[in-house]
Enzyme design. Structure first.
Site, mmCIF file in Angstrom:
data_model
loop_
_atom_site.group_PDB
_atom_site.id
_atom_site.type_symbol
_atom_site.label_atom_id
_atom_site.label_comp_id
_atom_site.label_asym_id
_atom_site.label_seq_id
_atom_site.Cartn_x
_atom_site.Cartn_y
_atom_site.Cartn_z
ATOM 1 N N LYS A 175 49.702 38.189 51.640
ATOM 2 C CA LYS A 175 49.305 39.466 51.032
ATOM 3 C C LYS A 175 48.564 40.306 52.061
ATOM 4 O O LYS A 175 47.413 40.066 52.383
ATOM 5 C CB LYS A 175 48.403 39.280 49.815
ATOM 6 C CG LYS A 175 48.329 40.588 49.019
ATOM 7 C CD LYS A 175 47.104 40.741 48.142
ATOM 8 C CE LYS A 175 45.897 41.267 48.835
ATOM 9 N NZ LYS A 175 45.991 42.640 49.392
ATOM 10 N N GLU A 180 37.413 33.316 56.995
ATOM 11 C CA GLU A 180 36.947 34.008 58.197
ATOM 12 C C GLU A 180 36.336 35.313 57.723
ATOM 13 O O GLU A 180 37.055 36.214 57.290
ATOM 14 C CB GLU A 180 38.135 34.222 59.139
ATOM 15 C CG GLU A 180 37.733 34.269 60.587
ATOM 16 C CD GLU A 180 37.577 35.688 61.069
ATOM 17 O OE1 GLU A 180 36.460 36.227 60.916
ATOM 18 O OE2 GLU A 180 38.543 36.262 61.578
ATOM 19 N N CYS A 202 35.530 41.935 62.990
ATOM 20 C CA CYS A 202 34.567 40.981 62.437
ATOM 21 C C CYS A 202 33.606 40.540 63.523
ATOM 22 O O CYS A 202 32.500 40.115 63.253
ATOM 23 C CB CYS A 202 35.301 39.789 61.833
ATOM 24 S SG CYS A 202 36.567 39.137 62.900
ATOM 25 N N GLU A 256 26.557 44.219 57.664
ATOM 26 C CA GLU A 256 27.756 44.529 58.435
ATOM 27 C C GLU A 256 28.185 45.965 58.123
ATOM 28 O O GLU A 256 28.404 46.314 56.968
ATOM 29 C CB GLU A 256 28.880 43.560 58.064
ATOM 30 C CG GLU A 256 30.150 43.823 58.854
ATOM 31 C CD GLU A 256 31.238 42.781 58.610
ATOM 32 O OE1 GLU A 256 31.578 42.527 57.447
ATOM 33 O OE2 GLU A 256 31.751 42.216 59.601
HETATM 34 P P1 NAI Z 1 37.950 42.867 51.363
HETATM 35 O O1 NAI Z 1 37.351 41.601 51.865
HETATM 36 O O2 NAI Z 1 37.682 43.208 49.948
HETATM 37 O O3 NAI Z 1 39.547 42.814 51.594
HETATM 38 C C1 NAI Z 1 40.211 41.879 52.398
HETATM 39 C C2 NAI Z 1 41.467 41.376 51.705
HETATM 40 O O4 NAI Z 1 41.107 40.711 50.490
HETATM 41 C C3 NAI Z 1 42.450 42.476 51.294
HETATM 42 O O5 NAI Z 1 43.768 41.987 51.437
HETATM 43 C C4 NAI Z 1 42.123 42.674 49.814
HETATM 44 O O6 NAI Z 1 43.197 43.205 49.091
HETATM 45 C C5 NAI Z 1 41.822 41.260 49.386
HETATM 46 N N1 NAI Z 1 40.992 41.134 48.180
HETATM 47 C C6 NAI Z 1 40.054 42.009 47.709
HETATM 48 N N2 NAI Z 1 39.505 41.532 46.579
HETATM 49 C C7 NAI Z 1 40.098 40.351 46.313
HETATM 50 C C8 NAI Z 1 39.969 39.378 45.283
HETATM 51 N N3 NAI Z 1 39.097 39.527 44.283
HETATM 52 N N4 NAI Z 1 40.729 38.267 45.331
HETATM 53 C C9 NAI Z 1 41.599 38.068 46.348
HETATM 54 N N5 NAI Z 1 41.779 38.964 47.334
HETATM 55 C C10 NAI Z 1 41.032 40.077 47.334
HETATM 56 O O7 NAI Z 1 37.482 44.028 52.350
HETATM 57 P P2 NAI Z 1 37.467 45.618 52.153
HETATM 58 O O8 NAI Z 1 37.020 45.995 50.799
HETATM 59 O O9 NAI Z 1 38.732 46.171 52.637
HETATM 60 O O10 NAI Z 1 36.315 46.008 53.207
HETATM 61 C C11 NAI Z 1 34.961 45.906 52.836
HETATM 62 C C12 NAI Z 1 34.121 45.353 53.949
HETATM 63 O O11 NAI Z 1 34.550 44.034 54.242
HETATM 64 C C13 NAI Z 1 34.208 46.067 55.296
HETATM 65 O O12 NAI Z 1 33.362 47.156 55.355
HETATM 66 C C14 NAI Z 1 33.779 44.973 56.218
HETATM 67 O O13 NAI Z 1 32.387 44.872 56.242
HETATM 68 C C15 NAI Z 1 34.335 43.709 55.590
HETATM 69 N N6 NAI Z 1 35.604 43.295 56.198
HETATM 70 C C16 NAI Z 1 35.578 42.283 57.121
HETATM 71 C C17 NAI Z 1 36.724 41.912 57.761
HETATM 72 C C18 NAI Z 1 36.729 40.847 58.776
HETATM 73 O O14 NAI Z 1 37.595 40.824 59.637
HETATM 74 N N7 NAI Z 1 35.811 39.921 58.725
HETATM 75 C C19 NAI Z 1 37.992 42.590 57.524
HETATM 76 C C20 NAI Z 1 37.937 43.602 56.492
HETATM 77 C C21 NAI Z 1 36.773 43.925 55.882
#
Ligand code: NAI
Ligand code: MG
Length: 502
Positions: free
Chosen positions: A198, A273, A307, A404
């Site tokens: 996904k 991660e 990240c 972050e």
């Molecule tokens: P997110 O962690 O919510 O999204 C990442 C993935 O998880 C996407 O594919 C999303 O559709 C999916 N997802 C969201 N809610 C879910 C759920 N309840 N169950 C299963 N999958 C789910 O991140 P978002 O909202 O795009 O960004 C928010 C913050 O997260 C950013 O500002 C940043 O701080 C952090 N982030 C960190 C990343 C990293 O590489 N460690 C990457 C992206 C975001």
């Protein structure tokens, strides 16, 4: 911000982008979502729609999991390891041949500058398929000299076998859309699993294109299924599905926690991660030019949406003032504009939501009294641009020092001693990476030993390789992607006993 004449899009990409709807990939076929719903993915440089994408939800996850389970006992499972290697190498070759087009697609869908997509995301994606392409023929068990206390003198043959885990659910973020997909697919496929991938809702296109490319490379239908959709629907359904054996997740710590809870139903194996608030520590005896470059790269690479962003820079007092202003001066020279333009250093953030989130952190930095040296605002005009922003005089308790931000915003601190800086560097819930800049070997290794992080870089920053482990400690998650370590994530070990006694 600079506008420019942009290079033409690769003909294969033009054709791909010309599709009316980018459909789900299930069982080797492009299909509509069961609900018939679609959503738009935007080009963050313009805010305009880049493509319309079928929106998977729980019903599609059900369909895809059924296919992926069936594929576990289909042609894929009957292939020899050597055949699997050939397919993975073919995938690497196909991505490499299409690198320009993929780089443009990443730039269009995510906003990353083309020069970084071409020098980072693409070569690493190819390298990952090559690296894991070598593993299928080398995944083997071992024989073990066993003895059983209540059966003295008895003889056994004992051996282990590495088997695929089964159906892998990969939920990935938007910051490195293709690379994150490949980082999961390459080892999962090397180990003989099937996958439900996904991609993030902001950047679904390269994963769909990759899914098609894998079919072309010879991956049988149903082995890789790509389901664009939203987290709360498609993502949550994958995390909770009883037919998914393992989840690999990259994203925010908060979402990671939700995924972990949802995975408990069938005791899925999980690797996480997550986020970071990584310390980048510069001692006064460091090579200042190299350290300045490292601080710069550490925070502004990919608009700070990594990240591993070096978002907390600690500079030893004697070097502090000079290096802080050098960082701010350098930030002012950044060329920000349309990321497809090869001259640009920085593009927009991925979405309006991300821009608002980052701007609210900038506001909080100002409100809490940090000193704004440069940047500090959105760029005018279309697109989700935020200026490269440097805050000095940051106090450890401020919000911008603790949370972050995931944008081009760096907090700079001064320090006076090794013990002090290591303690402050570790005073965070996160532990993904850390870096140390010094010419003193002893100090460097002492810091490497004491820093609580999954990766420590000494006199370098943002270096990754297919062969080096990647992952965090504390709330940055657990498990390691990349290298031979990821093979543990995607295999399960069977223990076989054979009685050799008469
Ligand atoms: P997110 O962690 O919510 O999204 C990442 C993935 O998880 C996407 O594919 C999303 O559709 C999916 N997802 C969201 N809610 C879910 C759920 N309840 N169950 C299963 N999958 C789910 O991140 P978002 O909202 O795009 O960004 C928010 C913050 O997260 C950013 O500002 C940043 O701080 C952090 N982030 C960190 C990343 C990293 O590489 N460690 C990457 C992206 C975001
Ligand atoms: Mg997009």
């Amino acid at each position: 911000m600079t506008t420019a004449s942009l290079p033409a899009l690769h003909p294969m990409l033009q054709e791909f982008l010309g599709r009316r709807v980018h459909k789900l990939l299930i069982d080797g076929r492009a299909v509509e979502a069961s609900s018939g719903r679609t959503f738009a993915t935007l080009n963050p440089a313009t805010g305009q729609t880049l493509g319309i994408v079928a929106e998977a939800d729980a019903a599609d996850v059900d369909r895809a999991v059924a296919c992926a389970r069936a594929a576990l006992s289909g042609p894929w499972s009957k292939m020899s390891p050597a055949e699997r290697e050939k397919i993975l190498h073919k995938a690497a070759d196909l991505i490499e041949a299409r690198a320009e087009a993929f780089a443009q697609l990443e730039s269009l869908d995510n906003g990353k500058v083309i020069r970084e997509a071409k020098s980072g995301d693409l070569p690493l994606s190819v390298a990952l398929f090559r690296y894991y392409g070598g593993w299928p023929t080398k995944l083997h068990g071992e024989t073990t000299p066993v003895s059983v206390p209540y059966y003295p003198g008895a003889k056994f043959l004992h051996y282990t076998v590495r088997e695929p885990v089964g159906v892998v659910g990969a939920i990935i973020p938007w910051n490195f859309p293709l690379l994150m997909a490949v980082e999961r697919l390459a080892p999962a496929l090397a180990c003989g699993n099937t996958v439900i991938l996904k991609p993030a809702e902001q950047t679904p296109l390269s994963a769909l294109w990759l899914g098609e490319l894998l079919l072309e490379a010879g991956v049988p239908p149903g082995v890789v299924n790509v389901l664009p959709g939203f987290g709360k629907t498609a993502g949550a359904a994958i995390a909770a599905h009883m037919g998914v054996d393992k989840v690999t997740f990259t994203g925010s710590t908060a979402t990671g926690r939700e995924v972990l809870k949802a995975s408990a139903g069938n005791m899925k194996r999980v690797t996480m991660e997550l986020g970071g608030k990584s310390p980048n520590i510069v001692f006064a005896d460091a090579d200042m030019e190299a350290a300045a470059r490292g601080m710069f790269m550490g925070i502004f690479y990919n608009q700070g949406q990594t990240c591993s962003a070096g978002s907390r820079v600690f500079i030893e007092r004697p070097a502090h003032e000079k290096l802080l202003s050098a960082l701010a001066e350098r930030a002012k020279t950044i060329r920000m504009g349309n990321p497809l333009d090869p001259k640009m250093h920085m593009g927009p953030l991925v979405s309006d939501q991300q821009r608002r989130r980052v701007l609210s952190y900038i506001d909080s930095g100002k409100a809490e009294g940090a000193q704004l040296l440069t940047g500090g605002a959105a760029a005018p005009g279309e697109g989700f641009f935020v200026q490269p922003t440097v805050f000095g005089g940051v106090k450890d308790g401020m919000k911008i020092a603790r949370e972050e931000i995931f944008g081009p915003v760096v907090s700079v601190f001064a320090f006076d001693s090794v013990d002090e800086v290591l303690e402050r560097a570790n005073a965070t819930d996160y532990g993904l990476v850390a870096a140390v800049w010094t010419k003193d070997v002893k100090k460097a290794h002492l810091a490497a030993a004491k820093l609580k992080a999954g990766t420590v870089w000494i006199n370098c920053y943002q270096f990754v390789d297919a062969a080096a482990p990647w992952g965090g400690v504390k709330q940055s998650g657990y498990g390691r992607e990349k290298g031979p370590w990821a093979l543990e994530n995607y295999t399960s070990l069977k223990s076989v006993w054979v009685d050799l006694n008469a």
